[in-house]
Design a protein around this motif. Structure first.
Motif, PDB file in Angstrom:
ATOM      1  N   UNK A 133       0.949  -0.962   0.175  1.00 29.34           N
ATOM      2  CA  UNK A 133       0.058  -0.187   0.338  1.00 29.34           C
ATOM      3  C   UNK A 133       0.508   0.476   0.226  1.00 29.34           C
ATOM      4  N   UNK A 134       0.058   2.227  -0.551  1.00 32.79           N
ATOM      5  CA  UNK A 134       1.458   3.378  -0.602  1.00 32.79           C
ATOM      6  C   UNK A 134      -0.174   4.622  -0.581  1.00 32.79           C
ATOM      7  N   UNK A 135      -0.214   4.942   0.364  1.00 36.06           N
ATOM      8  CA  UNK A 135      -0.820   5.979   0.881  1.00 36.06           C
ATOM      9  C   UNK A 135      -0.453   7.841  -0.299  1.00 36.06           C
ATOM     10  N   UNK A 136      -1.448   8.197  -1.244  1.00 35.05           N
ATOM     11  CA  UNK A 136      -0.684   9.754  -0.893  1.00 35.05           C
ATOM     12  C   UNK A 136      -1.634  11.182  -0.060  1.00 35.05           C
ATOM     13  N   UNK A 137      -0.669  11.916  -0.095  1.00 33.08           N
ATOM     14  CA  UNK A 137      -1.101  12.951   1.364  1.00 33.08           C
ATOM     15  C   UNK A 137      -0.046  13.862   0.007  1.00 33.08           C
ATOM     16  N   UNK A 138      -1.558  15.137   0.203  1.00 31.61           N
ATOM     17  CA  UNK A 138      -0.232  16.152  -0.726  1.00 31.61           C
ATOM     18  C   UNK A 138       0.365  16.815   1.221  1.00 31.61           C
ATOM     19  N   UNK A 139       1.610  17.311   0.866  1.00 31.41           N
ATOM     20  CA  UNK A 139       1.665  18.805   1.576  1.00 31.41           C
ATOM     21  C   UNK A 139       2.257  20.013   0.619  1.00 31.41           C
ATOM     22  N   UNK A 140       1.924  20.808   1.551  1.00 31.96           N
ATOM     23  CA  UNK A 140       1.951  21.705   0.719  1.00 31.96           C
ATOM     24  C   UNK A 140       2.222  23.398   1.619  1.00 31.96           C
ATOM     25  N   UNK A 141       3.019  23.999   0.476  1.00 33.98           N
ATOM     26  CA  UNK A 141       3.855  25.303   0.895  1.00 33.98           C
ATOM     27  C   UNK A 141       2.700  26.840   0.524  1.00 33.98           C
ATOM     28  N   UNK A 142       2.408  27.246   1.775  1.00 37.30           N
ATOM     29  CA  UNK A 142       0.752  27.794   1.655  1.00 37.30           C
ATOM     30  C   UNK A 142       1.712  29.082   1.322  1.00 37.30           C
ATOM     31  N   UNK A 143       1.729  29.941   0.772  1.00 31.93           N
ATOM     32  CA  UNK A 143       2.005  31.248   0.191  1.00 31.93           C
ATOM     33  C   UNK A 143       1.345  32.632   0.118  1.00 31.93           C
ATOM     34  N   UNK A 202       3.903   4.270   5.353  1.00 30.50           N
ATOM     35  CA  UNK A 202       4.073   4.321   3.885  1.00 30.50           C
ATOM     36  C   UNK A 202       3.004   4.767   2.858  1.00 30.50           C
ATOM     37  N   UNK A 203       4.026   6.379   2.795  1.00 35.65           N
ATOM     38  CA  UNK A 203       2.933   7.557   2.566  1.00 35.65           C
ATOM     39  C   UNK A 203       3.940   7.830   1.089  1.00 35.65           C
ATOM     40  N   UNK A 204       2.717   8.959   0.072  1.00 34.45           N
ATOM     41  CA  UNK A 204       3.616   9.116  -1.089  1.00 34.45           C
ATOM     42  C   UNK A 204       3.575  10.925  -0.365  1.00 34.45           C
ATOM     43  N   UNK A 205       4.307  11.678   0.057  1.00 30.62           N
ATOM     44  CA  UNK A 205       4.214  13.128  -0.355  1.00 30.62           C
ATOM     45  C   UNK A 205       4.250  13.873  -1.602  1.00 30.62           C
TER      46      UNK A 205
END
Length: 322
Positions: free
Chosen positions: A184-194, A256-259
């Motif tokens: 399993x690979x869980x997609x995760x969004x990680x965001x630089x908010x400016x 098991x994430x994909x950032x």
């Protein structure tokens, strides 16, 4: 982002040799080959050696410690034509084990196995990831993710029967209903908010005092990356986001994430905090963030090196988000 693959755990060019995962005779030959090597993991910690710079230890396939492996090896791929396998030796019980240290956010404890050479030890990957080469970091993270998946997915999700390892550790098959299950690979969004000269940082409950990072969250079914960025930022901080662009990605083995690193442009500044998910969120100027990275602030710790959040913030400070 031109230098996107410079992120930790990415860009080593490992030959995973997926075409031979199902070739049992070929795998058996490789396991007997004198040039083949294996890497070890114990309760999520890879076996390493060295001081300032660390090496992922590669052992011969006939090393006596392998007798303590509880599961078949995982075929990781090839390095310079030689096969590499991964073994989980988590069943080993050290004579002295600091349970409190192992429960910390960053576990500083190291374990030394009596059958292994002096100077080798099992160490927490988050503590050492920036001291490994790109290849060793990729191997360690991949090993940790796949071993963790096997540990937590031993039973068929269709019928509940205990499944068995298949395809050199890259599948599990149910002997009852025939179901095939994949890591399993869980997609995760990680965001630089400016917004102008400021970026939005937040902290989760339980983090070390002063630790802030980019906001992040899991993608939901039927959702685009852009929509997930906007939803997560609004849910956690009440800030509306307009334009969203992709920057870089990072495999993150916890477990098991994909950032998926993105840049989002805020349309508003007022923060309405989700106090269940977040302990705090704040706008931080470039100057304040530079002081934090220089160790000049006590209220904001510099980002953890090796994490994609640190990568994104460092490149924002250097104006390298192209």
């Amino acid at each position: 982002m031109k230098h996107a693959e410079e992120v930790t755990f990415g860009g080593s060019g490992l030959d995973r040799a997926a075409e031979i995962r199902g070739d049992i005779p070929a795998l058996a030959t490789l396991m007997q080959d004198a040039g083949s090597r294996c890497i070890l993991i114990w309760r999520g910690k890879p076996l390493v050696s060295g001081d300032t710079g660390l090496d992922l230890v590669r052992l011969p396939m006939d090393h006596p410690v392998l007798a303590e492996a509880g599961e078949p090896p995982i075929f990781m791929g090839r390095e310079n034509g030689a096969a590499v396998f991964a073994y989980d030796v988590s069943g080993w019980e050290p004579e002295q084990l600091d349970a409190d240290a192992m429960g910390q956010f960053l576990d500083p404890s190291e374990q030394k196995h009596p059958l292994l050479e002096a100077g080798t030890r099992f160490a927490e990957l988050r503590m050492i990831m920036t001291r490994l080469s790109a290849r060793d970091a990729e191997l360690a993270a991949t090993m940790r993710s796949v071993v963790s998946w096997h540990s937590s997915h031993q039973f068929c999700s269709r019928c509940g029967t205990k499944s068995v390892t298949h395809m050199a550790g890259w599948q599990r098959i149910c002997p009852d209903c025939g179901g095939h299950h994949f890591p399993r690979t869980d997609p995760v969004v990680i965001m630089l908010i400016t917004r102008g000269n400021k970026c939005l940082l937040g902290r989760s409950p339980g983090w070390p005092e002063g630790m802030y990072s980019c906001l992040a969250g899991f993608l939901e079914p039927g959702e685009t990356i852009e929509a997930a960025v906007r939803r997560e930022v609004f849910e956690e901080a009440g800030v509306h986001v307009g334009q969203v662009s992709y920057l870089s990605s990072q495999p993150w083995a916890y477990p098991s994430s994909l950032m998926i690193g993105c840049h989002g442009e805020a349309l508003s500044e007022e923060i309405t905090l989700d106090t269940v998910e977040m302990d705090d969120a704040r706008w931080v100027t470039r100057e304040e963030l530079m002081d934090a990275h220089a160790g000049l602030r006590s209220d904001i710790l510099p980002g953890r090196k090796g994490a994609i959040a640190h990568f994104l913030l460092r490149n924002w400070l250097a104006d390298r988000l192209d």
